[in-house]
Design a protein around this motif. Structure first.
Motif, mmCIF file in Angstrom:
data_model
loop_
_atom_site.group_PDB
_atom_site.id
_atom_site.type_symbol
_atom_site.label_atom_id
_atom_site.label_comp_id
_atom_site.label_asym_id
_atom_site.label_seq_id
_atom_site.Cartn_x
_atom_site.Cartn_y
_atom_site.Cartn_z
ATOM 1 N N LEU A 252 23.368 -1.669 10.146
ATOM 2 C CA LEU A 252 22.510 -0.698 9.476
ATOM 3 C C LEU A 252 21.425 -0.146 10.381
ATOM 4 C CD1 LEU A 252 22.144 -2.480 6.038
ATOM 5 C CD2 LEU A 252 23.508 -0.467 6.554
ATOM 6 N N GLY A 253 21.387 -0.553 11.630
ATOM 7 C CA GLY A 253 20.417 0.002 12.564
ATOM 8 C C GLY A 253 19.015 -0.504 12.375
ATOM 9 N N TYR A 254 18.864 -1.710 11.850
ATOM 10 C CA TYR A 254 17.539 -2.221 11.553
ATOM 11 C C TYR A 254 16.687 -2.422 12.796
ATOM 12 C CZ TYR A 254 18.784 -3.077 6.693
ATOM 13 O OH TYR A 254 19.137 -2.932 5.377
ATOM 14 N N SER A 255 17.296 -2.525 13.967
ATOM 15 C CA SER A 255 16.515 -2.778 15.169
ATOM 16 C C SER A 255 15.620 -1.600 15.522
ATOM 17 C CB SER A 255 17.450 -3.069 16.352
ATOM 18 O OG SER A 255 18.304 -1.969 16.596
ATOM 19 N N GLU A 256 15.903 -0.417 14.980
ATOM 20 C CA GLU A 256 15.107 0.759 15.320
ATOM 21 C C GLU A 256 14.304 1.277 14.128
ATOM 22 O OE1 GLU A 256 17.570 3.721 17.044
ATOM 23 O OE2 GLU A 256 18.331 2.434 18.623
ATOM 24 N N THR A 257 14.230 0.509 13.090
ATOM 25 C CA THR A 257 13.604 0.990 11.873
ATOM 26 C C THR A 257 12.139 0.622 11.805
ATOM 27 O OG1 THR A 257 15.691 0.815 10.694
ATOM 28 C CG2 THR A 257 13.725 0.964 9.358
ATOM 29 N N LEU A 258 11.303 1.587 11.418
ATOM 30 C CA LEU A 258 9.895 1.356 11.126
ATOM 31 C C LEU A 258 9.679 1.847 9.707
ATOM 32 C CD1 LEU A 258 7.033 0.624 12.156
ATOM 33 C CD2 LEU A 258 6.786 3.003 12.845
ATOM 34 N N THR A 259 9.208 0.974 8.823
ATOM 35 C CA THR A 259 9.101 1.320 7.411
ATOM 36 C C THR A 259 7.667 1.252 6.930
ATOM 37 O OG1 THR A 259 9.347 -0.939 6.550
ATOM 38 C CG2 THR A 259 11.373 0.275 7.084
ATOM 39 N N LEU A 260 7.433 1.877 5.776
ATOM 40 C CA LEU A 260 6.111 1.801 5.154
ATOM 41 C C LEU A 260 5.734 0.365 4.845
ATOM 42 C CD1 LEU A 260 5.938 4.763 2.597
ATOM 43 C CD2 LEU A 260 4.893 4.604 4.854
ATOM 44 N N GLU A 261 6.708 -0.428 4.411
ATOM 45 C CA GLU A 261 6.432 -1.810 4.036
ATOM 46 C C GLU A 261 5.910 -2.613 5.223
ATOM 47 O OE1 GLU A 261 6.026 -5.181 1.700
ATOM 48 O OE2 GLU A 261 6.373 -3.095 1.085
ATOM 49 N N ASP A 262 6.349 -2.256 6.437
ATOM 50 C CA ASP A 262 5.840 -2.938 7.627
ATOM 51 C C ASP A 262 4.332 -2.749 7.767
ATOM 52 O OD1 ASP A 262 8.283 -3.912 8.573
ATOM 53 O OD2 ASP A 262 8.733 -2.039 9.603
ATOM 54 N N LEU A 263 3.897 -1.523 7.571
ATOM 55 C CA LEU A 263 2.517 -1.167 7.877
ATOM 56 C C LEU A 263 1.588 -1.262 6.676
ATOM 57 C CD1 LEU A 263 3.223 1.927 10.162
ATOM 58 C CD2 LEU A 263 3.035 -0.479 10.784
ATOM 59 N N GLY A 266 3.390 -4.047 0.246
ATOM 60 C CA GLY A 266 3.168 -3.937 -1.188
ATOM 61 C C GLY A 266 3.005 -2.530 -1.708
ATOM 62 N N CYS A 267 3.133 -1.520 -0.833
ATOM 63 C CA CYS A 267 2.979 -0.145 -1.307
ATOM 64 C C CYS A 267 4.187 0.258 -2.148
ATOM 65 C CB CYS A 267 2.805 0.817 -0.130
ATOM 66 S SG CYS A 267 4.269 0.992 0.908
ATOM 67 N N ASP A 268 3.990 1.238 -3.007
ATOM 68 C CA ASP A 268 5.047 1.714 -3.912
ATOM 69 C C ASP A 268 5.345 3.177 -3.588
ATOM 70 O OD1 ASP A 268 6.846 2.058 -5.929
ATOM 71 O OD2 ASP A 268 5.365 2.110 -7.550
ATOM 72 N N ARG A 333 -5.610 0.062 5.492
ATOM 73 C CA ARG A 333 -6.267 0.780 4.398
ATOM 74 C C ARG A 333 -6.312 2.278 4.687
ATOM 75 N NH1 ARG A 333 -9.761 -3.819 4.357
ATOM 76 N NH2 ARG A 333 -11.398 -2.695 5.476
ATOM 77 N N GLN A 334 -6.521 2.644 5.931
ATOM 78 C CA GLN A 334 -6.547 4.062 6.266
ATOM 79 C C GLN A 334 -5.179 4.704 6.075
ATOM 80 O OE1 GLN A 334 -9.306 6.407 7.615
ATOM 81 N NE2 GLN A 334 -7.644 7.288 6.405
ATOM 82 N N LEU A 335 -4.137 4.015 6.508
ATOM 83 C CA LEU A 335 -2.783 4.531 6.301
ATOM 84 C C LEU A 335 -2.478 4.699 4.817
ATOM 85 C CD1 LEU A 335 -0.726 2.558 8.978
ATOM 86 C CD2 LEU A 335 -1.272 4.999 8.989
ATOM 87 N N LEU A 339 -1.452 8.223 2.986
ATOM 88 C CA LEU A 339 -0.192 8.315 2.248
ATOM 89 C C LEU A 339 -0.426 8.671 0.786
ATOM 90 C CD1 LEU A 339 1.504 5.220 3.870
ATOM 91 C CD2 LEU A 339 2.392 7.554 3.994
ATOM 92 N N GLU A 340 -1.483 8.140 0.191
ATOM 93 C CA GLU A 340 -1.820 8.500 -1.186
ATOM 94 C C GLU A 340 -2.216 9.971 -1.271
ATOM 95 O OE1 GLU A 340 -4.769 5.839 -2.640
ATOM 96 O OE2 GLU A 340 -3.441 4.087 -2.693
ATOM 97 N N GLU A 341 -2.973 10.447 -0.289
ATOM 98 C CA GLU A 341 -3.377 11.853 -0.292
ATOM 99 C C GLU A 341 -2.171 12.774 -0.198
ATOM 100 O OE1 GLU A 341 -6.041 12.005 3.011
ATOM 101 O OE2 GLU A 341 -7.767 11.232 1.880
ATOM 102 N N ARG A 342 -1.135 12.330 0.493
ATOM 103 C CA ARG A 342 0.095 13.117 0.616
ATOM 104 C C ARG A 342 1.043 12.896 -0.560
ATOM 105 N NH1 ARG A 342 2.344 13.317 6.720
ATOM 106 N NH2 ARG A 342 0.433 13.891 7.812
#
Length: 368
Positions: A252-263, A266-268, A333-335, A339-342
Motif C-alpha cells: 500500500l505504499g505506507y513507507s512514503e505516507t504522511l498523514t494528518l493522524e501522524d501530526l 485524534g483529529c477528525d 496545535r497550530q496545525l 486545518l480547522e480554518e480550512r
C-alpha cells in the motif's frame, strides 16, 4: 472486488430493487477508501433481514462486512428504514477502514524502523573496523543499504525546500543526499559522539548536508553523487525487507505516507479532506508544515514520523528536552488551527462539548 448483497424476507420487489441500487451507489464511497488494495483481494458484503413488526410495519437488521488481507471489519444497525440503515452502515465502515489502515500503517512503519535501528547497531563494530583499517569500499558497501531508513525523511525535507522556493525542483535528489551522508559518515566516523546512537548521528549528518547545500551561493547544479567513491554507484539496490504480516502494508505504499493522524493525533477529517487524493493530502500537509519555524517543523517530523524520542531530538538539535516538547505541542496545535480554518478537520471539543480554543499564531511569528 467481490461485492455481495443478501436481502432476506423482502417480499416487495420494488423495495428490494431500490435497496440493491442504493447499496451499489453507496458502496463506491467504501471502495474509495480501499484504494491500494488489489480489487481481487477484498470482499464487501451487505446482509439485510426484513421481518414483520406488528401488522403493517417492518423491522430491518443490516450488517456490512469488509474483509481485507489485514483484517475484517463489521458494522451492524437495526431500524425501520433500510435506506437509512445503509447510510449508517457505510458511515461506520468508512470510519473503521480509516482507523484500520492507520493502525496497519503505524504497525508496519514501527517494525520497519525498529528493524533499521537493529541493523545499524549490528553493523557498528564492522563499520568501526573498516574505518580503522582504511577499508572505504567495504564501509560504503555495508552502510549504503542501511541508509534507506533516511529516504522518506530526506524526500520530505527536499519537497518542503522546493515549496519554499529555496531549491529548484529536482535540483538535488534523495540519492544525492544519501550518498553525501555516506561520504561524511566515512570522514567523520572516528569523531562520532559516543552519546549519539548511530541512527541519530546519521540523521544529523543528513540535516547538515541539507543545510550546507542550501547555504551554497550559487548552488552547483550538479549531482552530489559525483563525489561518491568511484565504483560505489553500481551497488545493488536493496529491497526493503518485510515480514509475512507486513507485506500488505508495504504494497500500500505506507513507507512514503504522511498523514494528518501522524501530526495531529485524534483529529477528525471532514468530507472535504477525505475527498482529496492521497497525493493531494500529502502535498497539502507539507504546504502547512513548511509554514512552521524550521526547528519546530523538524522536531515534529522527527517525533511523529521518524519515531525519535525527545532525548534523541534534543541531542540532535542541541537544545533542552522541555523546549523540544513545547515546540512539538505548539506545532500540533497550530496545525490543528490551520486545518480547522480550512474546514479540513472537525473543530476540537472538550469533554463538556464546548469548542477548544486554538493556539495563537503569534507564537509562530509571521508565517504567511
Amino acid at each position: 472486488m467481490s461485492m455481495h448483497v443478501v436481502l432476506e424476507g423482502f417480499d416487495d420487489r420494488s423495495l428490494r430493487s431500490k435497496v440493491e441500487l442504493y447499496w451499489q451507489e453507496k458502496a463506491h464511497r467504501i471502495e474509495r477508501f480501499l484504494k491500494g488494495y488489489p480489487s481481487d483481494v477484498y470482499e464487501l458484503r451487505l446482509t439485510i433481514h426484513a421481518s414483520h413488526k406488528g401488522e403493517h410495519n417492518w423491522w430491518y437488521e443490516a450488517r456490512g462486512v469488509v474483509r481485507l488481507p489485514t483484517g475484517t471489519l463489521v458494522a451492524h444497525r437495526e431500524g425501520e428504514d433500510p435506506i437509512a440503515l445503509i447510510d449508517q452502515i457505510v458511515d461506520n465502515l468508512v470510519r473503521q477502514i480509516k482507523r484500520h489502515r492507520e493502525l496497519v500503517r503505524k504497525d508496519y512503519l514501527y517494525k520497519r524502523k525498529s528493524r533499521a535501528k537493529r541493523d545499524l547497531v549490528a553493523a557498528e563494530p564492522l563499520l568501526a573496523q573498516d574505518k580503522s583499517r582504511g577499508r572505504q569500499r567495504d564501509f560504503f558497501r555495508l552502510l549504503r543499504p542501511l541508509l534507506n531508513f533516511l529516504a522518506d525523511h530526506a524526500r520530505r525535507e527536499l519537497r518542503i525546500l522546493e515549496i519554499e522556493g529555496v531549491i529548484h525542483p529536482r535540483e538535488v535528489s534523495v540519492a544525492d543526499l544519501l550518498d553525501e551522508v555516506l561520504n561524511r559518515a566515512w570522514r567523520q566516523y572516528p569523531k562520532r559522539p559516543d552519546r549519539l546512537p548511530l541512527y541519530v548521528w546519521l540523521t544529523q549528518l543528513l540535516h547538515d548536508v541539507i543545510e550546507d547545500w542550501v547555504r551554497q551561493e550559487p548552488r552547483p547544479h550538479v549531482s552530489l553523487q559525483t563525489r561518491v567513491l568511484e565504483g560505489v554507484q553500481d551497488l545493488p539496490v536493496h529491497e526493503i525487507q518485510v515480514g509475512e504480516d507486513e507485506w500488505w502494508a508495504a504494497l500500500l505504499g505506507y513507507s512514503e505516507t504522511l498523514t494528518l493522524e501522524d501530526l495531529v493525533p485524534g483529529c477528525d477529517p471532514t468530507l472535504r479532506w477525505d475527498e482529496l487524493e492521497p497525493s493531494e493530502q500529502r502535498e497539502q500537509i507539507l504546504q502547512l508544515v513548511r509554514r512552521l519555524p524550521r526547528p519546530q517543523r523538524q522536531a515534529l517530523l522527527l517525533s511523529a514520523v521518524e519515531d525519535l524520542d525527545l532525548a534523541e531530538i534534543a541531542m540532535l538539535q542541541g537544545r533542552p528536552e522541555e523546549e523540544v516538547r513545547q515546540d512539538i505541542d505548539h506545532a500540533r496545535r497550530q496545525l490543528r488551527q490551520w486545518l480547522e480554518e480550512r474546514q479540513q478537520i472537525e473543530p476540537a471539543t472538550r469533554d463538556d462539548g464546548s469548542l477548544e480554543s486554538n493556539v495563537s499564531s503569534s507564537k509562530f511569528g509571521e508565517l504567511g
